[in-house]
Design an enzyme around this catalytic site. Structure first.
Site, short mmCIF file in Angstrom:
data_model
loop_
_atom_site.label_atom_id
_atom_site.label_comp_id
_atom_site.label_asym_id
_atom_site.label_seq_id
_atom_site.Cartn_x
_atom_site.Cartn_y
_atom_site.Cartn_z
N VAL A 122 0.73 -1.21 0.07
CA VAL A 122 0.18 -0.35 0.06
C VAL A 122 0.77 1.24 0.03
O VAL A 122 0.57 2.17 -0.97
CB VAL A 122 -1.04 0.03 1.17
CG1 VAL A 122 -1.80 1.25 1.17
CG2 VAL A 122 -1.76 -1.22 1.26
N CYS A 123 1.51 1.43 1.03
CA CYS A 123 2.11 2.86 1.25
C CYS A 123 3.06 3.18 0.17
O CYS A 123 3.27 4.50 0.05
CB CYS A 123 2.73 3.04 2.45
SG CYS A 123 1.29 2.74 3.87
N SER A 124 3.73 2.31 -0.51
CA SER A 124 4.79 2.72 -1.44
C SER A 124 4.26 2.52 -2.75
O SER A 124 4.89 2.20 -3.83
CB SER A 124 6.12 2.15 -1.45
OG SER A 124 5.76 0.66 -1.13
N ASP A 125 2.88 2.26 -3.02
CA ASP A 125 2.35 1.93 -4.10
C ASP A 125 2.09 3.19 -5.07
O ASP A 125 1.72 4.15 -4.83
CB ASP A 125 0.78 1.38 -3.83
CG ASP A 125 0.05 1.11 -5.09
OD1 ASP A 125 0.64 -0.01 -5.71
OD2 ASP A 125 -0.81 1.63 -5.68
#
Lengths: 153, 172
Positions: free
Chosen positions: A43-46
């Site tokens: 998610v967060c580095s997507d």
């Protein structure tokens, strides 16, 4: 991979089971194509999540962004809903990877699109392209710089 | 190679000595679990390297993915208007597991803010602008996820543990 100055190959791909997106229809608008290997990365580095937050910046440049991978429309729909994406993901699914190949952004070994970015100008020419290492999310600074250049022209 | 744009200035929230030899900037999202994990490590880095380091924090809320990230960023910036940015920044990360729209007033009270002013500032144009310009600076600087760190203006290619390790090696 196609580079600056090349004509952007036209394509028609499904965004949803019953909606097709044709590149030609976006003449007169800047277009960003973000080829990426697969839905459902962390998610967060997507990369797609980042672009999702940037739509208003792209709007300012009169630019439409499309994500493209070889995932099917159904996979894209689920991914899109889960991540609340507000821009189309196109399915380069059948024949598999055909559009990615036309842009020189297909990884034969993995059977996936490479992580490649294209900015296409209003006349349908490639204004900027960038191939990122598959494991690295390229961010958006390159896209914005390319759009900056286009608007200053 | 991505560089920090614009450079750190008086508009930033900075901890540590102005003349410190190493400048670290974090782009963070208050609801991002990886930023939550990084928070105590950053503290440890600050304790370990003391005055050799100054640390700045810029907002990079991924609001579509994280429903409270933007409100949290506003809350911290509103606290800054009362000189308590870092107190609020820390309080939010320390309570990340129970973030909600209602927690900010409680945290504001905890860190000793004037509640009326805090509520007003949380909605202010100035605070919105600050968060927005932080985000845009991140985008321009090549932030590709949170947390992203910059060391002396250059994007650091790695997580917070890598950062810790790199600093250890470079100060040995």
């Amino acid at each position: 991979m196609l580079e600056e100055g090349a004509k952007a190959p036209d394509f028609e791909l499904n965004a949803t089971p019953d909606q097709k997106i044709r590149l030609k229809d976006f003449k007169g608008k800047n277009v960003i194509l973000a080829f990426y290997p697969a839905d459902w990365s962390p998610v967060c580095s997507d990369q797609m999540a980042l672009y999702n937050e940037m739509l208003k910046y792209f709007n300012k440049y009169d630019a439409q962004i499309f994500g493209i991978s070889v995932d099917s429309v159904w996979c894209h729909l689920a991914f899109s809903a889960d991540r609340k994406l507000h821009f189309p993901l196109l399915a380069d699914f059948e024949p598999k990877g055909e559009v990615s190949k036309a842009y020189g952004a297909y990884d034969d070994e993995a059977g996936e699109s490479k992580r490649a970015l294209f900015v296409i100008d209003k006349e349908g020419n490639i204004a900027w392209s960038y191939l990122s290492p598959t494991a690295v999310n390229p961010g958006a600074d390159g896209i914005l710089d390319a759009l900056d250049k286009l608007t200053k022209k | 190679m991505s560089t920090l744009k614009p450079a750190v200035s008086e508009n930033d929230h900075i901890q540590g000595d102005q003349s410190a030899s190493v400048e670290i900037v974090e782009f963070g999202d208050y609801e991002c679990p990886f930023c939550g994990d990084a928070y105590p490590i950053v503290k440890e880095i600050q304790e370990t390297f003391g005055e050799q380091i100054k640390f700045a924090f810029r907002n990079f809320p991924l609001q579509e993915a994280h429903p409270f990230a933007l409100s949290a960023a506003f809350a911290a910036e509103a606290a800054a208007a009362q000189g308590k940015f870092w107190e609020m920044h820390d309080a939010i990360y320390e309570n990340q597991h129970r973030l909600s729209e209602h927690i900010f007033a409680e945290l504001a009270e905890m860190v000793g803010l004037d509640l009326e002013k805090f509520k007003e500032d949380s909605q202010s144009e100035e605070v919105k602008q600050k968060v927005e310009s932080d985000f845009e600076s991140g985008v321009r600087s090549g932030v590709n996820g949170t947390p992203s760190f910059y060391v002396d203006g250059i994007k650091f290619d790695g997580g917070v543990m890598d950062l810790y390790q790199m600093l250890k090696e470079s100060t040995e």
